[in-house]
Motif scaffolding. Structure first.
Motif, PDB file in Angstrom:
ATOM      1  N   ASN A 188       0.813  -1.218   0.000  1.00  0.00           N
ATOM      2  CA  ASN A 188       0.000   0.000   0.000  1.00  0.00           C
ATOM      3  C   ASN A 188       0.845   1.265   0.000  1.00  0.00           C
ATOM      4  O   ASN A 188       0.430   2.293  -0.547  1.00  0.00           O
ATOM      5  N   THR A 189       2.020   1.205   0.621  1.00  0.00           N
ATOM      6  CA  THR A 189       2.880   2.387   0.676  1.00  0.00           C
ATOM      7  C   THR A 189       3.575   2.666  -0.651  1.00  0.00           C
ATOM      8  O   THR A 189       4.175   3.722  -0.825  1.00  0.00           O
ATOM      9  N   MET A 190       3.481   1.751  -1.583  1.00  0.00           N
ATOM     10  CA  MET A 190       4.122   1.910  -2.889  1.00  0.00           C
ATOM     11  C   MET A 190       3.109   2.099  -4.016  1.00  0.00           C
ATOM     12  O   MET A 190       3.355   2.831  -4.978  1.00  0.00           O
ATOM     13  N   GLU A 191       1.970   1.474  -3.889  1.00  0.00           N
ATOM     14  CA  GLU A 191       0.994   1.420  -4.981  1.00  0.00           C
ATOM     15  C   GLU A 191       0.582   2.787  -5.537  1.00  0.00           C
ATOM     16  O   GLU A 191       0.460   2.947  -6.758  1.00  0.00           O
ATOM     17  N   PRO A 192       0.373   3.822  -4.694  1.00  0.00           N
ATOM     18  CA  PRO A 192      -0.049   5.117  -5.259  1.00  0.00           C
ATOM     19  C   PRO A 192       1.003   5.787  -6.134  1.00  0.00           C
ATOM     20  O   PRO A 192       0.681   6.723  -6.874  1.00  0.00           O
ATOM     21  N   TYR A 193       2.259   5.333  -6.061  1.00  0.00           N
ATOM     22  CA  TYR A 193       3.354   6.046  -6.714  1.00  0.00           C
ATOM     23  C   TYR A 193       3.868   5.361  -7.979  1.00  0.00           C
ATOM     24  O   TYR A 193       4.910   5.735  -8.505  1.00  0.00           O
ATOM     25  N   THR A 194       3.139   4.381  -8.477  1.00  0.00           N
ATOM     26  CA  THR A 194       3.567   3.716  -9.705  1.00  0.00           C
ATOM     27  C   THR A 194       3.470   4.681 -10.887  1.00  0.00           C
ATOM     28  O   THR A 194       2.653   5.605 -10.887  1.00  0.00           O
ATOM     29  N   PRO A 195       4.303   4.499 -11.909  1.00  0.00           N
ATOM     30  CA  PRO A 195       4.370   5.485 -12.995  1.00  0.00           C
ATOM     31  C   PRO A 195       3.116   5.585 -13.851  1.00  0.00           C
ATOM     32  O   PRO A 195       2.905   6.616 -14.504  1.00  0.00           O
ATOM     33  N   ASP A 196       2.265   4.567 -13.851  1.00  0.00           N
ATOM     34  CA  ASP A 196       1.060   4.646 -14.674  1.00  0.00           C
ATOM     35  C   ASP A 196       0.025   5.611 -14.105  1.00  0.00           C
ATOM     36  O   ASP A 196      -0.988   5.882 -14.749  1.00  0.00           O
ATOM     37  N   ARG A 197       0.271   6.167 -12.905  1.00  0.00           N
ATOM     38  CA  ARG A 197      -0.691   7.115 -12.332  1.00  0.00           C
ATOM     39  C   ARG A 197      -0.826   8.368 -13.193  1.00  0.00           C
ATOM     40  O   ARG A 197      -1.896   8.983 -13.247  1.00  0.00           O
ATOM     41  N   PHE A 198       0.240   8.767 -13.863  1.00  0.00           N
ATOM     42  CA  PHE A 198       0.175   9.964 -14.696  1.00  0.00           C
ATOM     43  C   PHE A 198      -0.701   9.714 -15.921  1.00  0.00           C
ATOM     44  O   PHE A 198      -1.482  10.575 -16.324  1.00  0.00           O
ATOM     45  N   ARG A 199      -0.585   8.540 -16.482  1.00  0.00           N
ATOM     46  CA  ARG A 199      -1.400   8.177 -17.643  1.00  0.00           C
ATOM     47  C   ARG A 199      -2.876   8.093 -17.270  1.00  0.00           C
ATOM     48  O   ARG A 199      -3.750   8.423 -18.078  1.00  0.00           O
ATOM     49  N   MET A 200      -3.155   7.680 -16.027  1.00  0.00           N
ATOM     50  CA  MET A 200      -4.539   7.516 -15.582  1.00  0.00           C
ATOM     51  C   MET A 200      -5.069   8.737 -14.835  1.00  0.00           C
ATOM     52  O   MET A 200      -6.219   8.751 -14.401  1.00  0.00           O
ATOM     53  N   GLY A 201      -4.227   9.757 -14.672  1.00  0.00           N
ATOM     54  CA  GLY A 201      -4.660  10.977 -13.994  1.00  0.00           C
ATOM     55  C   GLY A 201      -4.827  10.827 -12.493  1.00  0.00           C
ATOM     56  O   GLY A 201      -5.551  11.595 -11.863  1.00  0.00           O
ATOM     57  N   LYS A 202      -4.137   9.871 -11.882  1.00  0.00           N
ATOM     58  CA  LYS A 202      -4.242   9.644 -10.438  1.00  0.00           C
ATOM     59  C   LYS A 202      -3.053  10.283  -9.723  1.00  0.00           C
ATOM     60  O   LYS A 202      -2.161   9.605  -9.212  1.00  0.00           O
TER      61      LYS A 202
END
Length: 211
Positions: A188-202
């Motif tokens: 959980n401490t890593m999941e929000p920071y994965t690089p695909d967040r920018f592509r998904m707008g998160k």
């Protein structure tokens, strides 16, 4: 230096004079991460911001905490005092973007000195003994990037973009990335920071970026 891929997977790292073959690659090259990914035509949304820091001659201790000037026109001035009595500080001067020269400039120092003297008037009599230049690697939300994007070649990972917090987060980041690579865990401490967040707008907005 180039990352070699084939059949949708990483194959190794080409150093120019030899190739190191491997099945997994973690790009944790700070300011160089952006350019390593460009060899694969992958755009990593990081911005390199050159920072300059100044150290004064030593004085008797009179500053206990880190002082941050939050006034709108302060340019994020911060200053602290070392155990040896030196004042160490900087400002967020916005012009040095994607600048890899690592130079210090009189213009930057002049702006810093004016902001510092406004905050601590007695510092107009101080002497700067040395200065330093280096880079912050920042992201659109000022939060770091860890892990991989499923659209990337298999075996390609990243850990960068810590926006000035890298020294503090490095030990735990290394622990998380090791478990991610070996066991496939994404805690959980890593999941929000994965690089695909920018592509998904998160986006994960980080407001406490000093200097």
């Amino acid at each position: 230096v180039k990352i070699r891929v084939g059949n949708g997977r990483v194959k190794g790292v080409d150093l120019g004079y030899k190739v190191i073959e491997c099945e997994k690659i973690v790009v944790a090259a700070g300011e160089g991460s952006k350019y390593l990914f460009q060899t694969l035509d992958i755009d990593i949304p990081i911005v390199i911001r050159r920072k300059e820091l100044y150290v004064s001659e030593p004085y008797s201790l009179f500053i206990d905490p880190l002082i941050i000037d939050t006034r709108e026109d302060s340019l994020g001035l911060y200053v602290t005092q070392t155990l040896r009595g030196e004042l160490m500080g900087s400002i967020d001067y916005p012009e040095a973007i994607d600048d890899l020269t690592h130079e210090t400039t009189l213009k930057h120092y002049t702006v810093y000195a004016k902001k510092l003297v406004r905050l601590i008037p007695i510092m107009k009599y101080s002497t700067v003994m040395r200065c330093w230049s280096g880079n912050y690697v920042t992201t659109p939300d000022n939060s770091h990037i860890m892990g991989r994007d499923p659209e990337w070649p298999e075996g390609l990972y990243i850990s960068t973009g810590f926006s000035g917090h890298g020294f503090m987060l490095a030990p735990y980041t290394g622990f998380l990335m090791a478990r991610h690579l070996i066991y496939g865990e994404t805690p959980n401490t890593m999941e929000p920071y994965t690089p695909d967040r920018f592509r998904m707008g998160k986006y994960v907005r980080e407001s406490l970026v000093i200097g």
